[in-house]
Design an enzyme around this catalytic site. Structure first.
Site, PDB file in Angstrom:
ATOM      1  N   ASP A 113       0.854  -1.187   0.000  1.00  0.00           N
ATOM      2  CA  ASP A 113       0.000   0.000   0.000  1.00  0.00           C
ATOM      3  C   ASP A 113       0.891   1.237   0.000  1.00  0.00           C
ATOM      4  O   ASP A 113       2.120   1.135  -0.026  1.00  0.00           O
ATOM      5  CB  ASP A 113      -0.952  -0.008   1.195  1.00  0.00           C
ATOM      6  CG  ASP A 113      -2.304   0.623   0.867  1.00  0.00           C
ATOM      7  OD1 ASP A 113      -2.307   1.722   0.272  1.00  0.00           O
ATOM      8  OD2 ASP A 113      -3.339   0.033   1.193  1.00  0.00           O
ATOM      9  N   HIS A 144     -13.473  -1.493  -6.720  1.00  0.00           N
ATOM     10  CA  HIS A 144     -14.639  -0.604  -6.817  1.00  0.00           C
ATOM     11  C   HIS A 144     -14.278   0.876  -6.686  1.00  0.00           C
ATOM     12  O   HIS A 144     -15.117   1.742  -6.908  1.00  0.00           O
ATOM     13  CB  HIS A 144     -15.730  -1.008  -5.814  1.00  0.00           C
ATOM     14  CG  HIS A 144     -15.412  -0.752  -4.377  1.00  0.00           C
ATOM     15  ND1 HIS A 144     -16.293  -1.061  -3.362  1.00  0.00           N
ATOM     16  CD2 HIS A 144     -14.315  -0.230  -3.745  1.00  0.00           C
ATOM     17  CE1 HIS A 144     -15.782  -0.730  -2.194  1.00  0.00           C
ATOM     18  NE2 HIS A 144     -14.580  -0.222  -2.397  1.00  0.00           N
ATOM     19  N   GLY A 166       4.282   1.290  -1.918  1.00  0.00           N
ATOM     20  CA  GLY A 166       4.273   1.426  -3.366  1.00  0.00           C
ATOM     21  C   GLY A 166       2.910   1.844  -3.885  1.00  0.00           C
ATOM     22  O   GLY A 166       1.928   1.916  -3.135  1.00  0.00           O
ATOM     23  N   ASP A 167       2.864   2.109  -5.177  1.00  0.00           N
ATOM     24  CA  ASP A 167       1.647   2.484  -5.892  1.00  0.00           C
ATOM     25  C   ASP A 167       1.339   1.352  -6.861  1.00  0.00           C
ATOM     26  O   ASP A 167       2.148   1.038  -7.735  1.00  0.00           O
ATOM     27  CB  ASP A 167       1.880   3.795  -6.641  1.00  0.00           C
ATOM     28  CG  ASP A 167       0.643   4.292  -7.380  1.00  0.00           C
ATOM     29  OD1 ASP A 167      -0.088   3.462  -7.959  1.00  0.00           O
ATOM     30  OD2 ASP A 167       0.415   5.513  -7.391  1.00  0.00           O
ATOM     31  N   PHE A 168       0.173   0.717  -6.723  1.00  0.00           N
ATOM     32  CA  PHE A 168      -0.077  -0.468  -7.547  1.00  0.00           C
ATOM     33  C   PHE A 168      -0.286  -0.156  -9.023  1.00  0.00           C
ATOM     34  O   PHE A 168      -0.291  -1.062  -9.853  1.00  0.00           O
ATOM     35  CB  PHE A 168      -1.205  -1.348  -7.002  1.00  0.00           C
ATOM     36  CG  PHE A 168      -2.486  -0.663  -6.597  1.00  0.00           C
ATOM     37  CD1 PHE A 168      -3.158   0.196  -7.441  1.00  0.00           C
ATOM     38  CD2 PHE A 168      -3.043  -0.920  -5.345  1.00  0.00           C
ATOM     39  CE1 PHE A 168      -4.355   0.788  -7.068  1.00  0.00           C
ATOM     40  CE2 PHE A 168      -4.246  -0.328  -4.957  1.00  0.00           C
ATOM     41  CZ  PHE A 168      -4.901   0.528  -5.823  1.00  0.00           C
TER      42      PHE A 168
END
Length: 339
Positions: free
Chosen positions: A203, A249, A229-231
């Protein structure tokens, strides 16, 4: 990382009184939200109290407090005997801060963010724009708000752990990655139940410290670690199984496909992806799920709930096979696909 739930309401009868009651349903909701905000249920955990005791403990003006407490009695959240109030069974189990079953994290966020946003539903429908955007950088900048948000996430996914545990053969798994896993509550609790599990919570960097503290409190910090991190932009952690819960969502259909495809690429042959959200039926009729989807309209740029068949198409198009879908909790669906 937005997660929401909603009550189920019976269809309104063809009766003006029933219509009026439905129009005033927000009043009952605000009683619960305000009581949670004030810490009323936590205060009453110490023992029964008079209205005067409550005023003193919570620094309230006496005007209206009696009606407030009696309304909570009428809702079944409090009990009254000889002029003294105590928590009812539901409040005692789920609304006292610090207790294992505490579910007030979602209520605290609903009071702060969702309740005002629903007051702007008309504008959202006219413009398609969110009315209370979930700007995580702003959330992260305020430690108190961040902790409340993370507590909300914990209170929601804790309820789903038993079903997720039962739906997958965790004893045969080595490495697990929870993508967008907040402070690791879900993966941490799975690791508590399965000593074989080793995992990574993936995350944003601002969650690193709360995640380390929470995983340590669960006693799994030696097996479950946090990786920032940034997915969308960073490589995903290596794992045999990946979880994306209450993540897809938040995003548009195109972004969902991109994330599922990225998980497929990162998994080894034989690996699995677990996705869960409050997915819609093909002919949407479940009010609780529809309210969750409208919440996404109010707080995200492109998010919504989506049909189970649409989730299956994300998995199929990415290359997953052996896809199965299962009910999860009161109003969620779990989809599992294998590489």
């Amino acid at each position: 990382m937005t997660a929401v739930t909603a009550p189920v309401t019976a269809p309104v009868a063809a009766d003006p009184v029933a219509i009026k009651r439905l129009g005033n349903a927000f009043c009952a909701a605000k009683l619960l939200l305000t009581a949670t905000e004030l810490g009323l249920f936590s205060a009453l955990d110490a023992g029964p109290a008079t209205a005067g005791d409550v005023c003193a403990a919570l620094e309230l003006n006496p005007r209206g407090v009696g009606d407030f407490l009696n309304a909570l009695v009428a809702l079944g959240l409090l009990e009254r005997e000889n002029g003294r109030y105590r928590n009812g069974p539901a409040a005692a189990q789920f609304l006292v801060r610090g207790k294992p079953g505490y579910s007030g994290g979602f209520l605290e966020r609903a009071n702060r963010m969702l309740y005002p946003a629903w007051g702007k539903l008309t504008e959202a429908l006219r413009t398609g724009a969110p009315q209370a955007p979930a700007n995580f950088s702003q959330v992260a900048a305020n430690p108190a708000v961040l902790n409340a948000f993370l507590a909300m996430m914990d209170s929601v996914n804790s309820l789903l752990v038993p079903d997720i545990d039962a739906r997958f053969a965790w004893d045969s798994v080595g490495r697990v990655a929870d993508i967008g896993g907040a402070r690791g509550n879900l993966l941490g609790r799975l690791a508590q139940a399965h000593p074989n599990l080793r995992g990574t919570v993936f995350d944003l960097p601002t969650v690193a410290e709360p995640a380390a503290e929470h995983l340590a409190s669960l006693g799994v910090a030696d097996r479950v670690v946090f990786r920032p991190g940034d997915f969308f932009t960073d490589d995903l952690p290596a794992a045999d199984v990946m979880i994306m819960g209450h993540v897809l969502h938040d995003w548009s259909p195109q972004e969902r496909r991109r994330l599922v495809a990225k998980c497929y690429a990162a998994l080894p042959p034989g690996g699995a992806l677990l996705v869960y959200d409050a997915m819609l039926d093909e002919e949407p009729a479940d009010l609780s799920k529809l309210l969750v989807s409208i919440n996404m309209l109010l707080v995200t740029e492109g998010g919504s709930e989506y049909p189970v068949s649409e989730c299956v198409s994300y998995l199929t198009d990415a290359g997953f096979t052996g896809i199965t879908c299962h009910p999860l909790g009161a109003d969620n669906t779990l989809a599992i696909g294998y590489k």
